[in-house]
Design an enzyme around this catalytic site. Sequence first.
Site, mmCIF file in Angstrom:
data_model
loop_
_atom_site.group_PDB
_atom_site.id
_atom_site.type_symbol
_atom_site.label_atom_id
_atom_site.label_comp_id
_atom_site.label_asym_id
_atom_site.label_seq_id
_atom_site.Cartn_x
_atom_site.Cartn_y
_atom_site.Cartn_z
ATOM 1 C CB CYS A 55 -7.921 -6.131 1.660
ATOM 2 S SG CYS A 55 -6.403 -5.317 2.146
ATOM 3 C CD GLU A 96 -1.390 -0.345 3.657
ATOM 4 O OE1 GLU A 96 -2.564 0.023 3.463
ATOM 5 O OE2 GLU A 96 -1.005 -0.765 4.761
ATOM 6 C CG ASP A 104 -3.261 3.720 3.313
ATOM 7 O OD1 ASP A 104 -3.529 4.927 3.455
ATOM 8 O OD2 ASP A 104 -3.442 2.874 4.199
HETATM 9 C C1 PEP Z 1 -5.986 0.102 2.339
HETATM 10 O O1 PEP Z 1 -5.175 1.010 2.597
HETATM 11 O O2 PEP Z 1 -6.474 -0.090 1.206
HETATM 12 C C2 PEP Z 1 -6.435 -0.800 3.409
HETATM 13 C C3 PEP Z 1 -7.165 -1.859 3.164
HETATM 14 O O3 PEP Z 1 -6.112 -0.454 4.680
HETATM 15 P P1 PEP Z 1 -6.836 0.703 5.510
HETATM 16 O O4 PEP Z 1 -8.002 1.201 4.700
HETATM 17 O O5 PEP Z 1 -7.247 0.105 6.801
HETATM 18 O O6 PEP Z 1 -5.748 1.712 5.632
HETATM 19 MG MG MG Z 2 -4.139 0.978 4.474
#
Ligand code: PEP
Ligand code: MG
Length: 596
Positions: free
Chosen positions: A515, A444, A468
């Site tokens: 994700c 990320e 991110d």
């Molecule tokens: C993302 O950054 O895509 C991620 C799944 O983590 P979070 O949204 O919790 O930062």
């Molecule tokens: Mg993230």
Amino acid sequence: MPETPTSSAREKVFKGIAASPGVAHGPVFIHLKQDLEVPRREVPPEEREDEIARFEQGLMETRRQIGVIRAEIEEKLGEDEASIFDAHLLVLEDRALIEDTVREVAESGYNIEYCLQRVAERYIEAFSHIDDAYIKERVSDIRDVTQRLLKNLLGRKDPDLSKMSQESILAARDITPSDAANLGSNRVRGIITDLGSRTSHTVIMARSLNVPCVVGLHDLSSELRPGDKVLVDGFDGIVIVNPSESSLFRYGEIKSARQAIEKRFKAAKNLPAVTRDERSLSILLNIEGNEPASVFEKSGADGVGLFRTEWLFLRVAGYPSEEVQFEAYKSVVERFNPRPVTIRTLDLGGDKNPHGSMADYREANPFMGFRAIRFCLEHPEVFKKQLRAILRASAFGKVKVLYPMISSCEEVVAANELLEECKEELKREGHAYDKGIRRGAMIEIPSAAVITDLLAEHSDFFSIGTNDLIQYLLAVDRVNDRIAHLYEPNHPAVMRALNFIFEAGRARKIPVSVCGEMAGDPLYAGLLFGLGASELSLTWNVLPEIKYLVRRMKLADAEDLAQKVVAAREPKVIERLLREFQEEVMGLDFPHFQQP
Ligand code: PEP
Ligand code: MG
């Protein structure tokens, strides 16, 4: 303020960013926090004793409030968590702090609030220079307690979310993830905020709670009045204040048309995720851990692809014990067994700032700061508690561990070493755990995307966090509504980066899942499988729609789409390709308030 021309005399229509789908209507609950301004007033000598008496009363009231909170936390979470508030009570007993404040009144002749703030600031300033974890915690305690005491002395109260007396639409300038962590038990029908964007963590939480939400409404919260009725359209990002009969009627129609579509999605929910060309794909859940248990029953998911563990840390001050974490992880693992559960280690920081534990780390640039794995590696005592809890939970099903915010190999190596240390400890203590637990890195941060081949030497799988990745790749703060239009998933750089990561994974035979929020967006789900995702992980309420899409598409067509998209040079071309694919596969006509 983007007010549309359809506004009638009473009703007002506003356009913001559609953040969590659904339509809700109800009275507004305005949640505006005030900055605490401490006045300075001269107090004549004959009134100074009254000033001290007020101080004593304030101390008593604050003690009482903290005692109530402590008892509530003890009942809900146990003695370990509740004991954090003992430290707060100790601040109130601190003779030096109290006596210095009283002396300050006598010497300066100013009011008690002003003197208290000055004394507390002196303490905080002196303690802040001492590099010791224990002292740092005390600084946080002093800050928390003096804020509470000052509010009591000044008669100020933040509106309390738990005091919502009826089901309402929550309106706020912004909602912190700590507020959102307490939303589950509240009567929130919908959420509207002035700030925020689709991928802020608060919004992700709202989505996981199935609460319709519109953000980026600029100054709307200050225009609302108690007693206003508000309609929230989380599909198209529309908010109507005091909607007219005809708007309510139109939304009645929209709701029933949506329900008919949703029925079709739900029919696909528990069927296998197999494409028309008979390729079997995996769809998993993103969970926060605070979802109602009923959402996991027959969720139709092949497991959990992302268990965000921050909620456990956000709901109370301080850190949850190993035992509390173990129980929380174990209950999810057992529920999904034999399906896999990927537990992500702590990703605090950025927009997820807890009230207690990390409150001292104030940063100008929190998303680029002391976040996630960076925090964990500097606090092995906190990190190891979590790793131990995850390992112990791995004895009850199929668990994978995922490290967030990885930017270098060294971080993965250091995290793996701590994991090995925890395994040794547990072995000595006679605890069971999965010796071959799979370890993954989140991709990320652009630096991680570029060195996926190197990271592959220390990881068993990758999970792409598109939320991110997009913000760091494009240098666009994911929670800043002013630049939300620049947060462009269709940017060719995003497509090329994704393609690069999947290719690297294929070359090293490392499974790559996604994700981030793109995975749960029907505009991108086909593309991501076409690019080579082994699994998509998304919130439970979008799963039926994505399952529906997967069952109606051919993987071969998605692969063709991916090739075209990666070769495209402009966001609008990429968007057109994606829309055409989605419309062709799904063949649905979504209703809107006004045709966009
Ligand atoms: C993302 O950054 O895509 C991620 C799944 O983590 P979070 O949204 O919790 O930062
Ligand atoms: Mg993230």
